[in-house]
Design an enzyme around this catalytic site. Structure first.
Site, mmCIF file in Angstrom:
data_model
loop_
_atom_site.group_PDB
_atom_site.id
_atom_site.type_symbol
_atom_site.label_atom_id
_atom_site.label_comp_id
_atom_site.label_asym_id
_atom_site.label_seq_id
_atom_site.Cartn_x
_atom_site.Cartn_y
_atom_site.Cartn_z
ATOM 1 C CE LYS A 134 59.920 120.731 34.341
ATOM 2 N NZ LYS A 134 60.484 121.661 35.328
ATOM 3 N NE ARG A 140 59.080 124.856 32.834
ATOM 4 C CZ ARG A 140 58.162 124.238 32.117
ATOM 5 N NH1 ARG A 140 58.133 124.373 30.785
ATOM 6 N NH2 ARG A 140 57.298 123.455 32.703
ATOM 7 N N GLY A 147 59.053 119.534 42.592
ATOM 8 C CA GLY A 147 59.240 120.562 43.611
ATOM 9 C C GLY A 147 60.627 120.619 44.227
ATOM 10 C CG MET A 157 66.402 120.539 41.659
ATOM 11 S SD MET A 157 67.454 119.779 40.462
ATOM 12 C CE MET A 157 66.275 119.144 39.345
ATOM 13 N NE ARG A 215 54.710 115.379 36.317
ATOM 14 C CZ ARG A 215 55.113 116.404 37.049
ATOM 15 N NH1 ARG A 215 56.356 116.793 36.997
ATOM 16 N NH2 ARG A 215 54.285 117.033 37.849
ATOM 17 C CG HIS A 229 61.313 97.525 66.653
ATOM 18 N ND1 HIS A 229 60.092 97.618 67.281
ATOM 19 C CD2 HIS A 229 61.750 96.260 66.856
ATOM 20 C CE1 HIS A 229 59.814 96.465 67.873
ATOM 21 N NE2 HIS A 229 60.815 95.612 67.626
ATOM 22 C CB SER A 287 59.542 72.353 48.247
ATOM 23 O OG SER A 287 58.878 73.558 48.513
ATOM 24 C CB CYS A 314 56.947 76.250 50.129
ATOM 25 S SG CYS A 314 58.012 75.311 51.226
ATOM 26 C CE1 TYR A 367 55.998 74.716 44.479
ATOM 27 C CE2 TYR A 367 56.630 73.118 42.795
ATOM 28 C CZ TYR A 367 56.424 73.445 44.129
ATOM 29 O OH TYR A 367 56.658 72.516 45.099
#
Ligand code: ADP
Ligand code: MG
Ligand code: MG
Length: 942
Positions: A24, A94, A103, A105, A340, A456, A813, A881, A901
């Site tokens: 800020k 601030r 929100g 602080m 911001r 889970h 691979s 892969c 790749y």
């Protein structure tokens, strides 16, 4: 000791250092220097905050002196004076850390008010009501934040007064009411703190600065940092911004609001936002009044609207990014209070990226970097229709992306039952356990009231690609009443609900969803990503439809084509079974001969779809028993057959028996006599006996083939060597398919890949076989059939012997699914169902290694294999892969260890392409590989 500078005027901060000034503060400084109308003020640095904590929560000695010096300058600039009765100056105090923590602080407004300055304020504004309202807000905020008086005690006073006076809203209170409230507030503070409310503005300022510093270690802020993994390297301490107050509640030429330089929902290039006339900023946030869309300002405050438009341009041209800014209008003058980078949804990021490049605000690289691969994922899942205006009834955690609707059911068995009836189901549980897994399969999505993003439910749902909202604590489940309760809404079992796992939202009923779409802007962005990236991107695809789709999504080849998928088709499985169960070589040869043309035509179609691009086909990999019915199933069938057999014997005599018992049955026995004749025929032909014998045979074979641990058993290349006819047929199908298409003039690039290899001897053996088949095929088709030959690297030993394997292989691979299992000695199913969620929860393991490539262990093995492989063959092509191939972090890792790749499922291709571009662009920022292993990484020489 050299004194450190702790305070910077907004116009003074030279190098805008977010870490020092906070986001800020840096924004305010930058806007001031750009000439935007920021109310004068100064920033106390985060460094002062760190000193505060090192020094038993006391401000550095020189700090208030420094504040005093800067205060003077602000007073000069504004022509007002802190604490003056004639011309009082007021401040907002601030907080603001390097990373925005919305929100979390506190902000104190109207600082500087006391009995004396209050009189001044009344005189200047000739508005007693306004002045007392400001005062009571200040006492309340300051009392709560700086003095620790509980907010609800202030609210009590406010509410009592409202009741007494019959006021419904705060705005119904008049000046005298507010004056009375102020008096009561001051009394409350004195009672609770034992001392009068501080009148001296400098004392107020000091206490406020201390309070902001303290809020950095407040529970709210600490929880937030923990949740979002904000480390001290990212943000250490908060700065304090002391900013001249401007009042948006000084009449109908005053206003306050929040705006975006572009629409954060769609990305459209228009001023977007909301404002309230005659209000203070907190009214907008608190939702006391409903703000108006900013477009209405055009008519209501045309001059200010034009200035807002100008501000929008200036901000974007300076920051080269969409801005989210706060503003206040005081008596016809516009002030900007904060700016911001705007948070946008993925769609808006895509559109603004594309358009900002056209407007020359950013370059293509920046445009590509703006879209995070994780955010792109939002666009690739089903979403709630953006035109849908309804509100969620509850919000939990966004645990697995995508939207889904279905009937709410409260246990896994019911989910399975209802799902089998063909209904869509959402499984709603407090939490899920491994034994609920069948419920997951039957459900469109999962909703839990407890548990985080690594619970889970979350882990398993993500693994299955199903939407999940977890930790939805507003929801209560009543398992006996078979309903769920959210606030005052009851959801009975079987009623429709909709969940949005990308946002963590729960809706009542069946909310319309839209399928993922890849629009033109996104295609442009992906094209730019392709221009940047150096890592190849291929797809895993087993069918020609899959190949076509992959090609559309930008695949540069197929990195993994699994031949066993083709074996599972309904018309093939019986032939495959015959091949497996054949008692003799000849019988097996017959079955294989039947499979050959089928595989050949499969490969042909895939090759055709991928003409001009490489296609890696993996020879048969899974253990053969996967194609057979289970021993239990067979035994059960056998038991039934035998029962029938016994039944037949008795039935032969049944009609005689009945006639004997009661001759009157004679009439009605015609049909039965027919059946009996059939039975006799069956028995004569010994049909039942034959079937039983066959079933016996199968059962015996299946039992013979049974392995204690099939995943580590007779599979992959081991199978290829013990049953060479199978591999030979597959190789023949591949080369013949290629030959036929080459004859049509197509560019076909087959790559034959061997699974489960652990020693070079295995690979050599298969290679000889390929050469032999190639020779035959070339002779038959009278053309040259080119191919590449390579191996999966999915066994630890293969990594260790990579140097030798590369003597035979043209390419490697990495099969990171199996390699992860082998490296951890975890079987995936057991791990994910039994202990991984707990491991994640307890942070024993940070991630699920089957989702996020374990770079420290598996990655290290990969590095060794690459190093040794390329020592033997510098141009060795190396890919990955496993499922990890489409995971952004793994893509980045793959890039940095020099893979050629990645190969992933078709739907994840856009993510992989984008992530590969990011990896390339970020390459400059970090020292290679060090990031992945804190230990010094040395590779022993061969
Ligand atoms: P947050 O970090 O939560 O956004 P701010 O420090 O921006 O908190 O302050 C919250 C609100 O207080 C702002 O949105 C603005 O409306 C109001 N506010 C802050 N400073 C001032 C000021 N100097 N003059 C008027 N209003 C202010
Ligand atoms: Mg703000
Ligand atoms: Mg494998």
């Amino acid at each position: 000791m050299k004194s450190i500078k702790f305070v910077y005027l907004f116009e003074e901060a030279e190098a805008i250092d977010k870490k020092l000034l906070g986001g800020k503060g840096a924004g305010l400084a930058e806007m001031t220097r750009m000439g935007l109308p920021v109310p004068p003020g100064f920033t106390v640095t985060t460094e002062a905050c760190l000193h505060f904590y090192e020094n038993k929560k006391r401000l550095p000695k020189s700090l208030m002196e420094e504040v005093g010096v800067n205060l003077k300058k602000v007073e000069e600039k504004t022509g007002k004076k802190l604490g003056s009765a004639q011309n009082p100056l007021f401040f907002s105090v601030r907080s603001g850390a390097a990373i925005s923590m919305p929100g979390m602080m506190d902000t104190i407004l109207n600082l500087g008010l006391n009995d004396k300055t209050l009189e001044g304020l009344i005189k200047i504004t000739s508005d007693g009501r306004f002045a007392y309202d400001a005062y009571r807000r200040f006492i309340q905020l300051f009392g709560k934040i700086a003095l620790g008086v509980e907010e609800k005690e202030f609210d009590q006073i406010l509410n009592q007064t409202k009741e007494k006076t019959g006021a419904k809203e705060d705005t119904d209170l008049d000046g005298d009411h507010l004056k009375d409230i102020c008096k009561q507030y001051l009394g409350l503070v004195k009672k609770r703190t034992g001392t009068p409310f501080p009148e001296d503005p400098m004392v107020q300022l000091r206490l406020a600065i201390e309070a902001v510093f303290r809020s950095w270690m407040g529970k709210r802020a600490m929880d937030y940092r923990k949740e979002f993994n904000i480390t001290p390297e990212m943000a250490n301490g908060t700065a304090v911004n002391v900013c001249t107050m401007v009042f948006g509640n000084m009449g109908f030429d005053s206003a306050t609001g929040v705006a975006f330089t572009r629409d954060p929902g769609t990305g459209e290039n228009i001023l977007y936002g909301e404002y309230l006339v005659n209000a203070q900023g907190e009214d907008v946030v608190a939702g006391i009044r409903t703000p108006k869309p900013i477009q209405e300002m055009k008519k209501e405050m045309p001059k200010i609207y034009r200035e807002m438009e100008r501000t929008r341009k200036i901000l974007e041209e300076h920051f080269h990014e969409v801005q989210d800014f706060e503003f206040t209008v005081e008596k016809g003058t516009l002030y900007i209070l904060q700016t911001r980078n705007g948070k946008m949804n993925a769609q808006a990021i895509v559109r603004t990226s594309k358009e900002m490049v056209s407007e020359k605000l950013i370059n293509r690289e920046k445009a590509v970097l703006r879209l995070k691969p994780q955010e792109l994922e939002q666009l690739l899942h089903k979403r709630i229709d953006p035109n849908f205006k309804g509100k969620p009834v509850a919000v939990g955690l966004a645990a697995s992306p995508g939207a889904a609707s279905g009937k709410a059911v409260f246990d896994a068995d019911e989910a399975e039952r209802v799902g089998k009836l063909g209904h869509k189901v959402i499984l709603v549980r407090e939490e899920t356990k491994p034994e609920d897994i069948h419920g997951f399969f039957a459900s469109q999505g999962i909703l839990t009231t407890r548990g985080g993003k690594t619970s889970h439910a979350a882990v398993v749902a993500r693994g299955m690609g199903k939407p999940c909202v977890s930790g939805c604590e507003e929801l209560r489940i009543d398992p006996k009443g078979r309903e769920a309760i959210i606030k005052n809404v009851n959801i009975k079992e079987g009623e429709f609900i909709t969940i949005d796992g990308s946002r963590g939202e729960v809706y009542l009923g069946e909310v319309p969803t839209v399928d993922p779409e890849i629009n033109k802007d996104l295609l442009t962005l992906l094209r730019w990503a392709d221009e940047i990236r150096t890592l190849g991107v291929r797809a895993n695809a087993d069918t020609s439809e899959g190949a076509v789709k992959a090609r559309q999504l930008g695949a540069e080849g197929i990195g993994l084509c699994r031949t066993e998928r083709m074996f599972n088709a309904a018309n093939r499985l019986p032939v495959v079974r015959e091949m497996i169960l054949a008692g003799s070589k000849e019988k097996r040869a017959e079955a294989i001969a039947e499979l050959l043309p089928m595989q050949r035509s499969d490969f042909k179609e895939i090759f055709r779809a991928m003409a001009g691009l490489p296609v890696t086909i993996r020879l048969l990999d899974p253990p053969l028993h996967e194609f057979l019915p289970s021993a239990e199933e067979l035994a059960e069938e056998l038991r039934k057959l035998k029962e029938i057999d016994t039944a037949f014997s008795t039935m032969e005599n049944i009609s005689d028996a009945m006639k004997f018992l009661d001759p009157s049955f004679r009439e009605s026995l015609g049909l039965l006599d027919h059946v009996v004749t059939d039975i006799v025929e069956i028995k004569e032909k010994r049909l039942d006996k034959k079937l039983i014998r066959k079933q016996h045979d199968t059962l015996r074979k299946v039992k013979e083939m049974m392995e204690v641990n099939p995943m580590l058993g007779h599979r992959g290349v081991r199978l290829g060597i013990t049953y060479p006819e199978i591999y030979k047929m597959q190789i023949q199908a591949i080369l013949e398919a290629a030959a036929e298409l080459i004859k049509e003039g197509l560019d076909i690039q087959p790559e034959i890949m061997v699974p489960q290899v652990c020693t070079a001897q295995e690979l050599k053996w298969v290679y000889q076989l390929v050469l032999k088949v190639q020779k035959e095929a070339e002779k038959q088709y009278r053309i040259r059939i080119p191919f590449k030959f390579g191996t999966m690297i999915e066994v630890v030993r293969a990594c260790m012997r990579a140097g030798r394997l590369a003597e035979v292989a043209d390419f490697f691979s990495f099969g990171t699914n199996d390699l992860t299992q082998a490296t951890f000695s975890f079987s995936r199913e057991d791990a994910e169902n039994k202990f991984l969620p707990l491991y994640n929860q307890r942070k024993i393991l940070q991630d699920n290694p089957f989702e996020v490539l374990d770079v420290k262990g598996v990655g290290r093995l990969m590095m060794i294999a690459i190093e040794w492989g390329r020592r033997t063959k510098p141009d060795l092509k190396i890919g990955i892969c496993g499922e990890h191939g489409g995971h952004p972090e793994s893509v980045e890792f793959s890039h940095s260890i020099g893979l050629s790749y990645v190969s992933c499922s078709a739907p994840r291709l856009p993510i992989a392409r984008l992530a590969a571009a990011h990896a390339k662009l970020k390459e400059k920022e970090k020292k290679p590989l060090e990031k992945y292993d804190p230990d010094v990484f040395g590779i022993p020489s061969v």
